[in-house]
Design a protein around this motif. Structure first.
Motif, mmCIF file in Angstrom:
data_model
loop_
_atom_site.group_PDB
_atom_site.id
_atom_site.type_symbol
_atom_site.label_atom_id
_atom_site.label_comp_id
_atom_site.label_asym_id
_atom_site.label_seq_id
_atom_site.Cartn_x
_atom_site.Cartn_y
_atom_site.Cartn_z
ATOM 1 N N LYS A 82 6.781 -11.056 8.849
ATOM 2 C CA LYS A 82 5.711 -10.276 8.244
ATOM 3 C C LYS A 82 5.311 -9.136 9.179
ATOM 4 O O LYS A 82 5.346 -9.283 10.404
ATOM 5 N N VAL A 84 2.385 -5.641 9.479
ATOM 6 C CA VAL A 84 1.195 -4.962 8.949
ATOM 7 C C VAL A 84 1.189 -3.520 9.424
ATOM 8 O O VAL A 84 1.827 -3.174 10.430
ATOM 9 N N MET A 96 4.363 1.702 3.261
ATOM 10 C CA MET A 96 3.999 0.566 2.412
ATOM 11 C C MET A 96 4.802 0.543 1.121
ATOM 12 O O MET A 96 5.047 -0.518 0.539
ATOM 13 N N GLU A 107 8.813 -7.981 5.830
ATOM 14 C CA GLU A 107 7.925 -7.857 4.673
ATOM 15 C C GLU A 107 6.589 -7.251 5.109
ATOM 16 O O GLU A 107 5.866 -7.837 5.909
ATOM 17 N N VAL A 109 2.981 -6.819 4.579
ATOM 18 C CA VAL A 109 2.065 -7.659 3.797
ATOM 19 C C VAL A 109 0.699 -7.024 3.581
ATOM 20 O O VAL A 109 -0.028 -7.403 2.648
ATOM 21 N N ALA A 110 0.323 -6.045 4.414
ATOM 22 C CA ALA A 110 -1.004 -5.442 4.258
ATOM 23 C C ALA A 110 -1.128 -4.230 5.167
ATOM 24 O O ALA A 110 -0.315 -4.002 6.064
ATOM 25 N N TYR A 122 -4.632 -0.959 -3.458
ATOM 26 C CA TYR A 122 -3.290 -1.492 -3.226
ATOM 27 C C TYR A 122 -2.293 -0.340 -3.194
ATOM 28 O O TYR A 122 -2.397 0.596 -3.995
ATOM 29 N N LYS A 126 0.657 -3.841 -1.930
ATOM 30 C CA LYS A 126 0.074 -4.452 -0.730
ATOM 31 C C LYS A 126 -1.382 -4.024 -0.584
ATOM 32 O O LYS A 126 -1.715 -2.862 -0.808
#
Length: 202
Positions: A82, A84, A96, A107, A109-110, A122, A126
């Motif tokens: 993951k 960010v 993103m 991935e 994720v945020a 979003y 995300k």
């Protein structure tokens, strides 16, 4: 050990992987063929591939599928990680929405931002969280990688937060040198500086 590989060799492995995946046919491929296609030296290609588990065969080369698997394994493509993003501006939003990270097991994720107009929205599916929630959300999400896309003046504070939360692999787009403790790895991407280098060659 992966720590023994030169950074320049490590940087070339994804290039080999992308090239091999672009080929239509399976079968065998030689280091010489790879070198010619990518404009590199054959000896250099062989040395780079030697860091992986790929086994070439004399006068035959490498099985394309086996070489792809070896490169993916070495690069950790099958080890889901993951990540960010800090800063949901134009660069952050582009990252993103980019789908290519999944090719390397990554991935997004945020993202985090201090702009109230962006918080709660979003991008690419995300969520964008408030920067003030970073410590709490990072503990919940447990990412292993982070990307810094904030202004230079805020980058060090963000880096400190990431390190305090146990994230020690950082990709930095902010045009500033970050100071992190030993054991942390920062990769700097200064687009303007690289364009300046190209401009100086005209």
């Amino acid at each position: 050990m992966k720590s023994d590989i030169p950074v320049t060799s490590l940087q070339r492995l994804p290039v080999y992987l992308n090239y091999l995946k672009s080929l239509d046919s399976d079968g065998f491929i030689s280091s010489g063929s790879i070198a010619r296609a990518l404009g590199m030296g054959e000896v250099l290609v062989r040395k780079d591939l030697a860091f992986t588990s790929a086994q070439g065969r004399t006068r035959v080369g490498y099985s394309r599928t086996e070489l792809i698997a070896a490169l993916e394994d070495y690069l950790g493509c099958n080890d889901k990680k993951k990540a960010v993003i800090f800063g949901a501006g134009e660069v952050g939003k582009a990252l993103m929405s980019y789908g290519g990270f999944s090719n390397y097991g990554i991935e997004i994720v945020a993202a985090f931002d201090n702009d109230s107009a962006k918080v709660g929205t979003y991008v690419g599916g995300k969520p964008v969280f408030d920067l003030e929630e970073a410590s709490q959300k990072l503990a919940e999400l447990a990412p292993r990688l982070a990307v810094i896309c904030v202004p230079a003046s805020a980058a060090q504070t963000v880096a400190d937060t990431l390190v305090d939360c146990g994230i020690n692999k950082i990709l930095n787009f902010a045009p500033v040198l970050l100071h992190v403790k030993e054991g942390c790895v920062v990769r700097n991407i200064d687009v303007a500086a690289n364009l300046a280098i190209l401009s100086s060659m005209i």
